[in-house]
Design an enzyme around this catalytic site. Sequence first.
Site, PDB file in Angstrom:
ATOM      1  CE  LYS A 281      46.049   0.965 123.197  1.00  0.00           C
ATOM      2  NZ  LYS A 281      45.111  -0.473 122.579  1.00  0.00           N
TER       3      LYS A 281
ATOM      4  CD  GLU B 142      42.415  15.051 117.508  1.00  0.00           C
ATOM      5  OE1 GLU B 142      43.690  14.632 117.656  1.00  0.00           O
ATOM      6  OE2 GLU B 142      41.082  14.848 116.341  1.00  0.00           O
TER       7      GLU B 142
ATOM      8  N   GLY C 152      41.275   2.209 123.561  1.00  0.00           N
ATOM      9  CA  GLY C 152      40.735   2.779 124.230  1.00  0.00           C
ATOM     10  C   GLY C 152      39.673   2.773 125.361  1.00  0.00           C
ATOM     11  NE  ARG C 153      35.561   0.213 120.557  1.00  0.00           N
ATOM     12  CZ  ARG C 153      36.880   0.713 119.635  1.00  0.00           C
ATOM     13  NH1 ARG C 153      38.096   1.262 119.897  1.00  0.00           N
ATOM     14  NH2 ARG C 153      36.773  -0.433 119.067  1.00  0.00           N
TER      15      ARG C 153
ATOM     16  CD  GLU D  13      36.385   4.724 118.377  1.00  0.00           C
ATOM     17  OE1 GLU D  13      36.965   5.790 117.818  1.00  0.00           O
ATOM     18  OE2 GLU D  13      38.003   4.015 118.603  1.00  0.00           O
TER      19      GLU D  13
ATOM     20  CG  HIS E  51      11.049  20.571 127.535  1.00  0.00           C
ATOM     21  ND1 HIS E  51      10.636  20.830 127.344  1.00  0.00           N
ATOM     22  CD2 HIS E  51      11.450  19.651 128.626  1.00  0.00           C
ATOM     23  CE1 HIS E  51       9.356  21.042 128.694  1.00  0.00           C
ATOM     24  NE2 HIS E  51      10.203  19.651 129.409  1.00  0.00           N
TER      25      HIS E  51
ATOM     26  CE  LYS F  71      42.909   8.123 115.015  1.00  0.00           C
ATOM     27  NZ  LYS F  71      43.554   7.339 115.692  1.00  0.00           N
TER      28      LYS F  71
HETATM   29  O1  F6P Z   1      39.313   8.034 117.566  1.00  0.00           O
HETATM   30  C1  F6P Z   1      39.822   6.752 117.531  1.00  0.00           C
HETATM   31  C2  F6P Z   1      40.620   6.770 119.066  1.00  0.00           C
HETATM   32  O2  F6P Z   1      42.116   6.242 118.088  1.00  0.00           O
HETATM   33  C3  F6P Z   1      39.981   6.323 120.000  1.00  0.00           C
HETATM   34  O3  F6P Z   1      39.855   4.634 120.113  1.00  0.00           O
HETATM   35  C4  F6P Z   1      40.857   6.228 120.940  1.00  0.00           C
HETATM   36  O4  F6P Z   1      40.495   6.485 122.402  1.00  0.00           O
HETATM   37  C5  F6P Z   1      41.541   7.421 120.378  1.00  0.00           C
HETATM   38  O5  F6P Z   1      41.550   7.619 119.009  1.00  0.00           O
HETATM   39  C6  F6P Z   1      41.861   8.552 121.706  1.00  0.00           C
HETATM   40  O6  F6P Z   1      43.203   7.398 121.030  1.00  0.00           O
HETATM   41  P1  F6P Z   1      45.085   7.983 122.323  1.00  0.00           P
HETATM   42  O7  F6P Z   1      45.354   7.485 123.306  1.00  0.00           O
HETATM   43  O8  F6P Z   1      46.351   6.946 121.637  1.00  0.00           O
HETATM   44  O9  F6P Z   1      45.421   9.273 122.401  1.00  0.00           O
END
Ligand code: F6P
Length: 535
Positions: free
Chosen positions: A198, A204, A259-260, A345, A376, A500
């Site tokens: 987003k 990452e 995002g979620r 979250e 199990h 972060k």
């Molecule tokens: O983990 C925090 C967060 O901001 C989430 O809310 C989001 O889904 C995720 O990082 C990924 O963010 P982006 O889509 O901006 O890479």
Amino acid sequence: MLQSSDHVTLMSEADRLRTKSVATLLDQHSDRVSQLTVTGAGLTLDASKQLVDEQALEALAASAAGADLAGAYEQLVTGTEVNITEERAALHTLLRGTAQDASPTLANEVNTTLSRMRAATEAIHSGDHVGAAGQRFTDVINIGIGGSDLGPRMVCRALDDASPKLRTHFISNVDPHDLDVVTRGLNPQTTLLVICSKTFTTEETLTNAKRARSWLIDGGVSETAIGHHVFAVTTNLTAAAEFGIGEDACFPMWDWVGGRYSVWSAIGLVIALGFGWPTFASFLAGAKAMDEHTRAAECTENLPMMMALLELWNTRYLNTETHLVLPYSQRLEHLADFLQQLTMESNGKRVTLDGQAINEVTAPVLWGSAGTIGQHSYYQLLHQGNRRFSADIVLPLTNGDVDKDAHRKLASNALAQSRAFLIGRSAEESQTLAADKGLASELAPHFEMPGNHPHSTLVMDSVNPQTVGALIAAYEHKTYFLSVLMGLNAFDQWGVELGKVIGKQIRATLESGEGLDDLDASTAALATSWREANS
Ligand code: F6P
């Protein structure tokens, strides 16, 4: 928010019911199952094994009315700025075609993007859009994290079949091992990347995207032809362009989608690429059907409202400590992972909308895994540990053309565990069992199980695009209704942001060795060990 008079009533209702046996309530009331079963959009919620009765249910429904859940739903879908700390609406429902009249300009943008997604998907499937060397694509890798990974990953696993249009893969962790394992055995010439972020700033995802691009180039895709192999989904078109992804290959997202809550947007592109446009369209339709149910149904007939009220009841009034999601379907093996972000979250908060401390617990600690595997492992704690929990058992009735015997065994395990959570094993039965085993009667308590664990069973005909869409939408609305009842903001995530910021500082320290003095002694020692190991 819950009215204080409703809170007081619910406390006294919980005191009245706390020691009651649900098994007895089921025996005493022949219509209990039908009274506590709610159906909507292809899902059925059997809440008859929850520790509630008619009177408690009335009190819960009154608190839903007091908190105006129905009005809150209207606010959500018509674009009220419900996310007050980021000054945004949360219009994920618009992405599946709900209440488009309320936001016509945004609806246009959504529909234009859906058309572009469809065209891109069909061009890949027809072979109009091929890889740099003219080969058709066979695999697609989604690169993203959090909401840009968990939803599509869960859905692709759920809809997986023997002949997907493209094989779907996911890379999320910044651990290089994640990418190395996924790309092992894939052919760069026939692999497409969808970079989902987003913000297009997530460490990452950008790290993995760069490494994946190098993997393509090392695999013979020339730098100038790389555009054939990469799509991006983001609100940050400028950053995507800087990364080398042109406008044509970029699908927009909007700041009014959390995002979620974004699997319905172009973040779900990998689902369409993997299983075809009609599948993605049915997935959206399933969610829209749940929106319609949520809007129309009265509180005690309303599946997401009932789920929210029961979660509030369990966590706040019956003091359950944790909530399990137990799908009896391997297809839903990632459901709990997805719901962890959605639930924790969203509602893992400690202040109300106006910044006042919340003294009661908010989101439950949610976990779980595909049914019989957990049996199990941690089910021992569920049956005989001393933690209080609630659970959702998710049970698809049919499973396509599979081995019927294995399918029957799976269902019998689901029903058996639900019954065991209900009835447990009494002291008397345990005495008999100990005697049968030739053991001393003092050992009988080792066989006892309290039972009476409140849980619902969520039933659907099968795991298919529509039911998966409806299932996710039901959990989304449950999460939002809970936030309304608790008076908090379900749509920000400031807790995640702190890590972060600190992460950036520490990365610089690990690189240069500078800044150790600014850290606490423990973190400084760990950073020093890491630097020594990697010198
Ligand atoms: O983990 C925090 C967060 O901001 C989430 O809310 C989001 O889904 C995720 O990082 C990924 O963010 P982006 O889509 O901006 O890479």
